[in-house]
Design a protein around this motif. Structure first.
Motif, mmCIF file in Angstrom:
data_model
loop_
_atom_site.group_PDB
_atom_site.id
_atom_site.type_symbol
_atom_site.label_atom_id
_atom_site.label_comp_id
_atom_site.label_asym_id
_atom_site.label_seq_id
_atom_site.Cartn_x
_atom_site.Cartn_y
_atom_site.Cartn_z
ATOM 1 N N PRO A 4 0.835 -1.215 0.000
ATOM 2 C CA PRO A 4 0.000 0.000 0.000
ATOM 3 C C PRO A 4 0.865 1.259 0.000
ATOM 4 O O PRO A 4 1.922 1.300 0.632
ATOM 5 C CB PRO A 4 -0.790 -0.090 1.306
ATOM 6 C CG PRO A 4 -0.547 -1.443 1.852
ATOM 7 C CD PRO A 4 0.629 -2.026 1.163
ATOM 8 N N VAL A 5 0.390 2.268 -0.718
ATOM 9 C CA VAL A 5 1.096 3.543 -0.781
ATOM 10 C C VAL A 5 0.816 4.346 0.489
ATOM 11 O O VAL A 5 1.710 4.955 1.065
ATOM 12 C CB VAL A 5 0.675 4.350 -2.028
ATOM 13 C CG1 VAL A 5 1.330 5.717 -2.034
ATOM 14 C CG2 VAL A 5 1.019 3.572 -3.287
ATOM 15 N N LEU A 6 -0.424 4.351 0.921
ATOM 16 C CA LEU A 6 -0.801 5.084 2.121
ATOM 17 C C LEU A 6 -0.820 4.137 3.309
ATOM 18 O O LEU A 6 -1.279 3.010 3.208
ATOM 19 C CB LEU A 6 -2.191 5.707 1.954
ATOM 20 C CG LEU A 6 -2.323 6.750 0.857
ATOM 21 C CD1 LEU A 6 -3.775 7.210 0.755
ATOM 22 C CD2 LEU A 6 -1.422 7.936 1.134
ATOM 23 N N LYS A 7 -0.340 4.625 4.399
ATOM 24 C CA LYS A 7 -0.339 3.831 5.631
ATOM 25 C C LYS A 7 -1.237 4.520 6.658
ATOM 26 O O LYS A 7 -1.330 5.737 6.681
ATOM 27 C CB LYS A 7 1.074 3.697 6.165
ATOM 28 C CG LYS A 7 2.017 2.993 5.187
ATOM 29 C CD LYS A 7 3.289 2.587 5.857
ATOM 30 C CE LYS A 7 4.317 2.058 4.918
ATOM 31 N NZ LYS A 7 4.084 0.899 4.197
ATOM 32 N N GLY A 8 -1.874 3.735 7.481
ATOM 33 C CA GLY A 8 -2.714 4.288 8.529
ATOM 34 C C GLY A 8 -1.867 4.921 9.633
ATOM 35 O O GLY A 8 -0.698 4.588 9.816
ATOM 36 N N LEU A 9 -2.466 5.847 10.320
ATOM 37 C CA LEU A 9 -1.804 6.518 11.440
ATOM 38 C C LEU A 9 -2.562 6.189 12.725
ATOM 39 O O LEU A 9 -3.787 6.071 12.707
ATOM 40 C CB LEU A 9 -1.812 8.038 11.242
ATOM 41 C CG LEU A 9 -1.085 8.594 10.022
ATOM 42 C CD1 LEU A 9 -1.324 10.091 9.894
ATOM 43 C CD2 LEU A 9 0.399 8.294 10.114
ATOM 44 N N PRO A 10 -1.856 6.071 13.848
ATOM 45 C CA PRO A 10 -2.563 5.916 15.126
ATOM 46 C C PRO A 10 -3.407 7.170 15.393
ATOM 47 O O PRO A 10 -2.923 8.295 15.243
ATOM 48 C CB PRO A 10 -1.424 5.794 16.146
ATOM 49 C CG PRO A 10 -0.218 5.409 15.359
ATOM 50 C CD PRO A 10 -0.408 6.012 13.999
ATOM 51 N N MET A 17 -11.235 16.848 20.065
ATOM 52 C CA MET A 17 -10.499 16.861 18.792
ATOM 53 C C MET A 17 -10.102 15.434 18.427
ATOM 54 O O MET A 17 -10.058 14.558 19.274
ATOM 55 C CB MET A 17 -9.229 17.702 18.908
ATOM 56 C CG MET A 17 -9.447 19.161 19.168
ATOM 57 S SD MET A 17 -7.839 19.990 19.243
ATOM 58 C CE MET A 17 -8.288 21.486 20.080
ATOM 59 N N ILE A 18 -9.772 15.245 17.149
ATOM 60 C CA ILE A 18 -9.214 13.983 16.668
ATOM 61 C C ILE A 18 -7.717 14.218 16.455
ATOM 62 O O ILE A 18 -7.322 15.165 15.780
ATOM 63 C CB ILE A 18 -9.857 13.538 15.326
ATOM 64 C CG1 ILE A 18 -11.387 13.468 15.455
ATOM 65 C CG2 ILE A 18 -9.249 12.236 14.849
ATOM 66 C CD1 ILE A 18 -11.883 12.395 16.389
ATOM 67 N N TRP A 19 -6.892 13.342 17.028
ATOM 68 C CA TRP A 19 -5.443 13.470 16.957
ATOM 69 C C TRP A 19 -4.861 12.290 16.194
ATOM 70 O O TRP A 19 -5.236 11.149 16.434
ATOM 71 C CB TRP A 19 -4.839 13.469 18.369
ATOM 72 C CG TRP A 19 -5.319 14.613 19.201
ATOM 73 C CD1 TRP A 19 -6.477 14.662 19.942
ATOM 74 C CD2 TRP A 19 -4.692 15.863 19.366
ATOM 75 N NE1 TRP A 19 -6.583 15.875 20.562
ATOM 76 C CE2 TRP A 19 -5.495 16.643 20.224
ATOM 77 C CE3 TRP A 19 -3.512 16.421 18.888
ATOM 78 C CZ2 TRP A 19 -5.167 17.924 20.609
ATOM 79 C CZ3 TRP A 19 -3.174 17.701 19.272
ATOM 80 C CH2 TRP A 19 -4.005 18.441 20.120
#
Length: 186
Positions: A4-10, A17-19
């Motif tokens: 995959p080109v994009l990776k998920g972030l924690p 807010m969303i961090w």
């Protein structure tokens, strides 16, 4: 098979807010988002202001916050303030307090005690608790966008002063001053 080109972030939801955690090598989060108890208080209001795009690196924004001399030239603070900072790993706390003068809507000078308690957790969030006749919490989020472009957002929390028009006007003025919409340098 392709990677995959994009990776998920924690990602975590905290303080209204969303961090998301980003690390250039993909390292896991090294600390938690600090808890800001005022965000869970029903008697407090939250306001978000537009993003400031600043042509600088995030480090310079963090360094500005420990430069007490800038308070006179940027924020109009004339009196000397007592400043004390402590450092513990990724946390920095700074406390400032001292006398201050503000003007009411008729231009009358009002002397008061001013205090700021400042907490910085890593490079991305600063929690600033201010008191000057009213209480105001400012969440400053710092997001590097490019090598010399940073997004700076101010979110404000304050008690519900709707039953007290004088305090409501003071908190409105306080917020305008913090975002540069009022004051001697506007």
């Amino acid at each position: 098979s392709r990677e995959p080109v994009l990776k998920g972030l924690p990602v975590v939801e905290a303080n209204r807010m969303i961090w998301a955690w980003f690390h250039p090598t993909g390292a896991a989060p090294m600390w938690q988002v600090p808890d800001v108890p005022e965000t869970g208080n029903r008697g407090w209001h939250t306001r978000h202001h537009p993003v400031f795009e600043i042509r600088t690196i995030a480090q310079e924004i963090a360094e500005n916050s420990v430069d007490a001399a800038h308070l006179k030239y940027v924020h109009g603070q004339e009196a000397a303030l007592d400043v004390g900072s402590t450092y513990a790993g990724h946390l920095r706390t700074t406390a400032l307090k001292g006398p201050m003068s503000i003007e009411d809507s008729r231009g009358k000078r009002i002397d008061c005690e001013f205090s700021v308690d400042f907490e910085q957790s890593g490079p991305g969030i600063q929690v600033v608790r201010m008191s000057r006749h009213v209480s105001l919490v400012m969440l400053i989020t710092i997001t590097p966008v490019e090598s010399e472009l940073t997004h700076l957002r101010f979110s404000f929390l304050h008690p519900d002063y709707s039953e007290d028009p004088v305090r409501q006007a003071l908190v409105e003025d306080f917020i305008q001053e913090q975002v540069g919409e009022r004051g001697q340098y506007v």
